[in-house]
Design a protein around this motif. Sequence first.
Motif, mmCIF file in Angstrom:
data_model
loop_
_atom_site.group_PDB
_atom_site.id
_atom_site.type_symbol
_atom_site.label_atom_id
_atom_site.label_comp_id
_atom_site.label_asym_id
_atom_site.label_seq_id
_atom_site.Cartn_x
_atom_site.Cartn_y
_atom_site.Cartn_z
ATOM 1 N N PHE A 1 8.894 -6.873 9.115
ATOM 2 C CA PHE A 1 7.789 -7.772 9.443
ATOM 3 C C PHE A 1 8.085 -8.443 10.782
ATOM 4 C CE2 PHE A 1 8.051 -7.254 4.921
ATOM 5 C CZ PHE A 1 6.743 -7.155 4.501
ATOM 6 N N GLU A 2 7.210 -8.214 11.760
ATOM 7 C CA GLU A 2 7.399 -8.807 13.081
ATOM 8 C C GLU A 2 6.349 -9.874 13.340
ATOM 9 O OE1 GLU A 2 7.481 -5.703 15.989
ATOM 10 O OE2 GLU A 2 9.419 -4.917 15.297
ATOM 11 N N ARG A 3 6.585 -10.674 14.346
ATOM 12 C CA ARG A 3 5.639 -11.741 14.690
ATOM 13 C C ARG A 3 4.313 -11.141 15.141
ATOM 14 N NH1 ARG A 3 10.618 -13.988 15.772
ATOM 15 N NH2 ARG A 3 10.851 -16.153 15.043
ATOM 16 N N GLY A 4 3.253 -11.894 14.924
ATOM 17 C CA GLY A 4 1.926 -11.431 15.301
ATOM 18 C C GLY A 4 1.273 -10.544 14.271
ATOM 19 N N GLY A 5 1.872 -10.456 13.084
ATOM 20 C CA GLY A 5 1.275 -9.662 12.017
ATOM 21 C C GLY A 5 1.599 -8.187 12.060
ATOM 22 N N LYS A 6 2.528 -7.770 12.912
ATOM 23 C CA LYS A 6 2.909 -6.362 12.995
ATOM 24 C C LYS A 6 3.884 -6.009 11.880
ATOM 25 C CE LYS A 6 4.606 -2.913 16.305
ATOM 26 N NZ LYS A 6 5.101 -2.714 17.699
ATOM 27 N N VAL A 7 3.599 -4.903 11.173
ATOM 28 C CA VAL A 7 4.429 -4.467 10.063
ATOM 29 C C VAL A 7 4.808 -3.002 10.290
ATOM 30 C CG1 VAL A 7 4.599 -4.160 7.564
ATOM 31 C CG2 VAL A 7 3.236 -6.046 8.491
ATOM 32 N N THR B 1 2.892 1.981 11.239
ATOM 33 C CA THR B 1 2.824 0.657 11.848
ATOM 34 C C THR B 1 1.440 0.063 11.651
ATOM 35 O OG1 THR B 1 4.408 1.319 13.543
ATOM 36 C CG2 THR B 1 3.103 -0.652 13.978
ATOM 37 N N ARG B 2 1.410 -1.170 11.168
ATOM 38 C CA ARG B 2 0.159 -1.920 11.059
ATOM 39 C C ARG B 2 0.204 -3.065 12.057
ATOM 40 N NH1 ARG B 2 -1.627 -6.730 9.195
ATOM 41 N NH2 ARG B 2 -3.690 -6.844 8.217
ATOM 42 N N GLN B 3 -0.857 -3.171 12.864
ATOM 43 C CA GLN B 3 -0.925 -4.269 13.813
ATOM 44 C C GLN B 3 -2.368 -4.706 13.989
ATOM 45 O OE1 GLN B 3 0.391 -3.044 17.755
ATOM 46 N NE2 GLN B 3 -0.124 -0.920 17.284
ATOM 47 N N LEU B 4 -2.547 -5.907 14.471
ATOM 48 C CA LEU B 4 -3.878 -6.454 14.686
ATOM 49 C C LEU B 4 -4.284 -6.229 16.131
ATOM 50 C CD1 LEU B 4 -3.529 -9.821 12.716
ATOM 51 C CD2 LEU B 4 -4.501 -7.656 11.923
ATOM 52 N N VAL B 5 -5.482 -5.683 16.335
ATOM 53 C CA VAL B 5 -5.988 -5.417 17.688
ATOM 54 C C VAL B 5 -7.389 -5.979 17.813
ATOM 55 C CG1 VAL B 5 -4.598 -3.335 17.965
ATOM 56 C CG2 VAL B 5 -6.884 -3.157 16.998
ATOM 57 N N GLN B 6 -7.774 -6.316 19.025
ATOM 58 C CA GLN B 6 -9.115 -6.840 19.270
ATOM 59 C C GLN B 6 -10.116 -5.695 19.331
ATOM 60 O OE1 GLN B 6 -9.347 -9.535 22.534
ATOM 61 N NE2 GLN B 6 -11.536 -9.929 22.308
ATOM 62 N N LEU B 7 -11.295 -5.949 18.785
ATOM 63 C CA LEU B 7 -12.336 -4.936 18.817
ATOM 64 C C LEU B 7 -12.706 -4.606 20.254
ATOM 65 C CD1 LEU B 7 -14.650 -6.252 15.959
ATOM 66 C CD2 LEU B 7 -13.318 -4.156 15.929
ATOM 67 N N PRO B 8 -12.925 -3.329 20.575
ATOM 68 C CA PRO B 8 -13.295 -2.960 21.948
ATOM 69 C C PRO B 8 -14.672 -3.503 22.315
ATOM 70 C CG PRO B 8 -13.507 -1.074 20.477
ATOM 71 C CD PRO B 8 -12.835 -2.172 19.688
ATOM 72 N N ASP B 9 -14.793 -3.965 23.564
ATOM 73 C CA ASP B 9 -16.074 -4.469 24.080
ATOM 74 C C ASP B 9 -16.617 -5.605 23.225
ATOM 75 O OD1 ASP B 9 -15.978 -2.500 26.057
ATOM 76 O OD2 ASP B 9 -16.903 -1.041 24.710
ATOM 77 N N ASP B 10 -15.729 -6.367 22.642
ATOM 78 C CA ASP B 10 -16.162 -7.467 21.782
ATOM 79 C C ASP B 10 -15.972 -8.777 22.541
ATOM 80 O OD1 ASP B 10 -15.141 -8.969 18.670
ATOM 81 O OD2 ASP B 10 -17.150 -8.646 19.485
ATOM 82 N N GLU B 11 -17.034 -9.572 22.633
ATOM 83 C CA GLU B 11 -16.971 -10.820 23.381
ATOM 84 C C GLU B 11 -16.293 -11.926 22.577
ATOM 85 O OE1 GLU B 11 -20.916 -11.719 24.566
ATOM 86 O OE2 GLU B 11 -21.090 -10.022 25.958
ATOM 87 N N THR B 12 -16.079 -11.701 21.297
ATOM 88 C CA THR B 12 -15.423 -12.694 20.467
ATOM 89 C C THR B 12 -13.928 -12.406 20.397
ATOM 90 O OG1 THR B 12 -15.621 -11.481 18.386
ATOM 91 C CG2 THR B 12 -17.530 -12.760 19.082
ATOM 92 N N ASP B 13 -13.238 -13.225 19.651
ATOM 93 C CA ASP B 13 -11.801 -13.018 19.463
ATOM 94 C C ASP B 13 -11.505 -12.290 18.152
ATOM 95 O OD1 ASP B 13 -11.167 -14.291 21.844
ATOM 96 O OD2 ASP B 13 -11.168 -16.272 20.902
ATOM 97 N N ASP B 14 -12.510 -11.626 17.577
ATOM 98 C CA ASP B 14 -12.311 -10.938 16.303
ATOM 99 C C ASP B 14 -11.283 -9.822 16.458
ATOM 100 O OD1 ASP B 14 -14.197 -12.567 15.191
ATOM 101 O OD2 ASP B 14 -15.823 -11.097 15.263
ATOM 102 N N VAL B 15 -10.421 -9.704 15.455
ATOM 103 C CA VAL B 15 -9.411 -8.651 15.461
ATOM 104 C C VAL B 15 -9.517 -7.850 14.172
ATOM 105 C CG1 VAL B 15 -7.800 -9.891 16.946
ATOM 106 C CG2 VAL B 15 -7.679 -10.191 14.473
ATOM 107 N N VAL B 16 -9.074 -6.602 14.226
ATOM 108 C CA VAL B 16 -9.054 -5.734 13.057
ATOM 109 C C VAL B 16 -7.677 -5.098 12.950
ATOM 110 C CG1 VAL B 16 -11.534 -5.228 13.140
ATOM 111 C CG2 VAL B 16 -9.920 -3.771 14.379
#
Length: 284
Positions: A61-67, A94-109
Amino acid sequence: DKNELLFVGQASSDILKIGQDIQIEEFAISPEGNDRELDFYVKGLQPSLGNDFVLNVRTKFERGGKVITQVVPGSSRISLQDTTWRFGQNNMITRQLVQLPDDETDDVVAKYSIRNFRLYHDDQSIVVKGDVSTSPSEGLVAELYNIDLGEVLDITQQDLGIDGTIRKATVQGWYLLSAQPGFYGDVDVTDFQYQGLDSLQIDLKAGWPYLRGPDFAGADVEITRPGIGNVNMDGYYRFSTDSLHFDARPSRIPLAWAQPFTAGEVTQLQGYLDLDNFKVRGTS
């Protein structure tokens, strides 16, 4: 970081049942190396089919939600009756959180990346690699090599009279975390046997969505017995109307190929059926 988890201590259990058929004999969770790594150990069996397995999984388990997860090759295996399948070296999920492409919000998936994941027995192997995400440029690929169909069906303990070898099969998927994923497969089967038919070669290509749109799944299939006969058809299935639309290219089929499908009512079939401009239309 108050949002980070720290792991201390260990837990274990034995004789745990999952459903009616899978029994866990040993189960343990323990820290490995430091407080951000865990070892999972599971040993179980499926008594009704004579199968058993041992899985040793290491998760970091790494910082930033990376597993980062790895199946430890030397101590992990899956035994299916008389065959033992093992895991290849350097596999990683590896599981990590990334920002949606072309997304003006800060939503991550969440994005899942699979590297060097290989399960093998002798010259048979299953390889999975790629990414599971919402990006159109990223996809997942599963490859099968020299899979013995007889051994696969023996595991289910069903005698369907089928044998043969999947020499190579490739299945690809895109947009797997989106509302409209896509799939494509290419399967090459050699020495296929079914109820007395033998030495057949099968080449199947299929995909969804088809070129006509997401309401269609397309396929191209060729069945050949070298020097004897062949069937070659392509077309599509339409979901909204539950309908088939296939056309046969010029083909020659031995009538004996129909004999296994007559439930023993017809025997000693001889001769050939020539297909030219033959069409299949209907609903399933």
